[in-house]
Design an enzyme around this catalytic site. Sequence first.
Site, PDB file in Angstrom:
ATOM      1  N   ASP A 215      50.934 -48.014 -30.867  1.00 18.22           N
ATOM      2  CA  ASP A 215      50.399 -47.583 -29.453  1.00 18.22           C
ATOM      3  C   ASP A 215      51.155 -46.473 -29.456  1.00 18.22           C
ATOM      4  O   ASP A 215      52.500 -46.235 -28.868  1.00 18.22           O
ATOM      5  CB  ASP A 215      51.189 -48.099 -27.929  1.00 18.22           C
ATOM      6  N   HIS A 216      50.929 -44.901 -29.508  1.00 13.14           N
ATOM      7  CA  HIS A 216      51.745 -44.114 -29.903  1.00 13.14           C
ATOM      8  C   HIS A 216      52.064 -43.458 -28.666  1.00 13.14           C
ATOM      9  O   HIS A 216      53.304 -42.542 -28.829  1.00 13.14           O
ATOM     10  CB  HIS A 216      50.891 -42.837 -30.554  1.00 13.14           C
ATOM     11  N   HIS A 278      48.336 -47.902 -23.098  1.00 16.32           N
ATOM     12  CA  HIS A 278      48.686 -46.531 -22.640  1.00 16.32           C
ATOM     13  C   HIS A 278      49.278 -47.302 -21.290  1.00 16.32           C
ATOM     14  O   HIS A 278      50.252 -47.192 -21.253  1.00 16.32           O
ATOM     15  CB  HIS A 278      48.306 -45.668 -22.831  1.00 16.32           C
TER      16      HIS A 278
END
Length: 525
Positions: A215-216, A278
Amino acid sequence: MSSAPRVGDVKPDAIVERTVQTPCGELAVERPVRVADAATMVIFGATGDLAKRKLLPALYNLNGDRLLPEGFAVVALGRDAMTTDTYREKVSRDLQEFGTVTTERLKCEWLESRLSYLPSNFDDPAAYERLRETLAAPIAADGGRPPNYLFYLATPPLLFGPIVERLSAAGLLAEGRGWRRVIIEKPFGHDLDSARALNRRLAGLLTEHQIYRIDHYLGKETVQNIMAFRFANGIFEPIWNRRYIDHVQITVAETVGVEQRGSYYDRAGAMRDMVQNHLFQLLALTAMEPPISFEADAVRDERVKVLRAIQPLRLSDAALVRAQYDANAATNARAYRDEPEVAPDSRTETFVALRLLVDNWRWADVPFYLRTGKRLAARATEIVIHFKRAPLVLFRDTPVECLQPNQLVLRIQPNECIALRFEAKVPGPRVRLGTVKMDFDYADYFGAAPRTGYETLLYDAMTGDSTLFHRADIVEAGWAIVDPILRAWAETADRLHTYASGSWGPPAADALLAREGRAWQPPGM
Ligand code: BG6
């Protein structure tokens, strides 16, 4: 008898440890970050957008920070017919265009010399045989080849399961001489059932410690700083609860539309694309209990507990607003339904606002308002903690609306900063109050070092630290919250609001807070 340590002492077996004096005058052993393990990174989808915009610039930056070992190589796999030489030339051009820093020739060459390209059809077992041979061939002048493999799946999600199966069949996932790790991009599943099915499929081929679900957002410095801020400072933790906090707002606003991703986005929508992963992670880091250590599982245990404590969402404008962007004649912006590869009658949401309750002792009855959308008025990611208003007794003559509650803003994008807003007396003979702000800007203190957000994540995967990656249960907990809503949206014609491209979303999103006497904090204030 060993002598007492002195400043500058270096341990003979560790070029990386030395004794330093702390600001309080004590002697301490400083352990600079360790260089990543010698490894070959295998990128599936190496000619795609993610590789050129994020992964290769991140590798370039990691090398600039001296965190990649000499024994590092990349095998790039893509469908395009290219040779290693043409791929290297492409990377050289891409680094200049998408790198976050001005590229230096020598550093580019270091990375390019480690790249090899294999044109591959990911469905074809022969591609995996060729990969196996490539991985077995020596790369270093001394005949060496890094013993560890990091597979990065930057491919459409439908390929995640099949690629891992073929890697396993080719014997490329068996650990023995070195580690084998697989990074899986998002979206991880399309709903709860598909996420569970993918988890089961992977669990049959890999152990959990080999799986890195990315999950950047967790790679962003300020997102990681939420934990440091909360748990390294004694003054905030005692007030971080329902006694002192009135509510929390989390905004992830984008100015971009769906760009060239219409075919993916039209099947996903903001809830799947942003909220389930996010936004929920921002919420989890803000609301979690202190972990017993910074070990990966200790932190992930606490993150998942927050998600499990979220009360089921209701389909009502009082709890959930979904909307789609419309054209804006003033700016010539087109409507979502006119975007390429989007159905002309699409009911996909490009904006979601929701009110959540985290049902535990720390947060009972404290609303968390989340909103995210494309084509909004500004790009901004912020978490705003709204504290309870002070008793008004001393300021009876001051209009109530002038006595603002304190706010703590954790700003993640575009400029990373933390700000505290509080009331102060306006100079003059009368008692009048004005809101003032104390802020800390990352760039002022630590210098601006533009990053892609993938540096930390790639480095962590190469050093075996999975703290910032999702465990199977975290992904499933996120899906479990949104799944009933997604099903209801698919089955009923529940209201889809619209908003003008370039605005702050539909009026219904403001009403969600106004109903409770609150308002969205304009980002950047
Ligand atoms: C991705 C979403 O995960 O995050 C995109 O798929 C979105 O739709 C992007 O634009 C936002 O990331 P960032 O780092 O630009 O905030």
